[in-house]
Design a protein around this motif. Structure first.
Motif, mmCIF file in Angstrom:
data_model
loop_
_atom_site.group_PDB
_atom_site.id
_atom_site.type_symbol
_atom_site.label_atom_id
_atom_site.label_comp_id
_atom_site.label_asym_id
_atom_site.label_seq_id
_atom_site.Cartn_x
_atom_site.Cartn_y
_atom_site.Cartn_z
ATOM 1 N N MET A 7 0.779 -1.110 0.085
ATOM 2 C CA MET A 7 -0.067 0.051 0.050
ATOM 3 C C MET A 7 0.954 1.170 -0.178
ATOM 4 O O MET A 7 1.854 1.448 0.631
ATOM 5 N N ASN A 8 0.477 2.438 -0.929
ATOM 6 C CA ASN A 8 1.330 3.498 -0.799
ATOM 7 C C ASN A 8 0.461 4.710 -0.122
ATOM 8 O O ASN A 8 -0.598 4.362 0.275
ATOM 9 N N ARG A 9 1.359 5.823 0.031
ATOM 10 C CA ARG A 9 0.445 6.797 0.879
ATOM 11 C C ARG A 9 -0.640 7.241 0.143
ATOM 12 O O ARG A 9 -1.702 7.403 0.745
ATOM 13 N N GLN A 10 -0.967 7.231 -0.887
ATOM 14 C CA GLN A 10 -2.257 7.779 -1.963
ATOM 15 C C GLN A 10 -3.112 6.935 -1.448
ATOM 16 O O GLN A 10 -4.309 7.265 -1.395
ATOM 17 N N GLU A 11 -2.845 5.402 -1.505
ATOM 18 C CA GLU A 11 -3.943 4.457 -1.407
ATOM 19 C C GLU A 11 -4.292 4.554 -0.050
ATOM 20 O O GLU A 11 -5.692 4.689 0.361
ATOM 21 N N LEU A 12 -3.659 4.698 0.819
ATOM 22 C CA LEU A 12 -3.704 4.973 2.312
ATOM 23 C C LEU A 12 -4.698 6.064 2.679
ATOM 24 O O LEU A 12 -5.829 5.920 3.385
ATOM 25 N N LEU A 13 -4.166 7.169 2.285
ATOM 26 C CA LEU A 13 -5.126 8.445 2.481
ATOM 27 C C LEU A 13 -6.649 8.400 1.821
ATOM 28 O O LEU A 13 -7.405 8.768 2.130
ATOM 29 N N ALA A 14 -6.640 7.555 0.623
ATOM 30 C CA ALA A 14 -7.967 7.627 -0.068
ATOM 31 C C ALA A 14 -8.998 6.648 0.930
ATOM 32 O O ALA A 14 -10.075 7.043 0.864
ATOM 33 N N MET A 15 -8.330 5.452 1.510
ATOM 34 C CA MET A 15 -9.131 4.606 2.464
ATOM 35 C C MET A 15 -9.577 5.409 3.571
ATOM 36 O O MET A 15 -10.982 5.345 3.796
ATOM 37 N N VAL A 16 -8.689 6.119 3.998
ATOM 38 C CA VAL A 16 -9.084 6.908 5.303
ATOM 39 C C VAL A 16 -10.197 8.203 5.023
ATOM 40 O O VAL A 16 -11.257 8.034 5.724
ATOM 41 N N HIS A 17 -9.783 8.897 3.900
ATOM 42 C CA HIS A 17 -10.914 9.787 3.654
ATOM 43 C C HIS A 17 -12.140 9.348 3.019
ATOM 44 O O HIS A 17 -13.099 10.164 2.981
ATOM 45 N N GLY A 18 -12.069 8.124 2.605
ATOM 46 C CA GLY A 18 -13.282 7.569 2.225
ATOM 47 C C GLY A 18 -14.065 6.736 3.321
ATOM 48 O O GLY A 18 -15.183 6.300 3.064
ATOM 49 N N GLY A 19 -13.651 6.899 4.480
ATOM 50 C CA GLY A 19 -14.318 6.094 5.438
ATOM 51 C C GLY A 19 -13.849 4.631 5.548
ATOM 52 O O GLY A 19 -14.651 3.843 6.309
ATOM 53 N N ASP A 20 -13.003 4.073 4.910
ATOM 54 C CA ASP A 20 -12.940 2.638 5.005
ATOM 55 C C ASP A 20 -12.003 2.280 6.060
ATOM 56 O O ASP A 20 -11.215 3.002 6.517
ATOM 57 N N VAL A 21 -12.221 1.153 6.667
ATOM 58 C CA VAL A 21 -11.525 0.573 7.607
ATOM 59 C C VAL A 21 -10.085 0.086 6.907
ATOM 60 O O VAL A 21 -10.181 -0.533 6.129
ATOM 61 N N VAL A 22 -8.949 0.377 7.386
ATOM 62 C CA VAL A 22 -7.770 -0.099 6.996
ATOM 63 C C VAL A 22 -7.371 -1.330 7.925
ATOM 64 O O VAL A 22 -6.789 -0.961 9.031
#
Length: 64
Positions: A1-16
């Motif tokens: 996982m890269n930074r952009q993917e992680l931020l997209a999940m967090v900002h989308g409300g997904d559980v990482v």
């Protein structure tokens, strides 16, 4: 996982969950409200990151 993917999940409300974020440069990142479960942040750079109202459950933050 890269930074952009992680931020997209967090900002989308997904559980990482069960992700490997080892060594990522997350300096200055807005991780507010993020829900992290069994995620590895081994040696990740979290300096200056915003983690207000975030939850880290069973995560590895060694060296972060």
């Amino acid at each position: 996982m890269n930074r952009q993917e992680l931020l997209a999940m967090v900002h989308g409300g997904d559980v990482v969950s069960e992700q490997d974020c080892s060594g990522l440069d997350l300096s200055g990142a807005d991780l507010s409200g993020g829900i992290f479960d069994k995620t590895t942040f081994h040696n990740a750079n979290l300096s200056g990151a915003t983690i207000d109202e975030s939850a880290f459950t069973h995560c590895d933050l060694t060296g972060a």
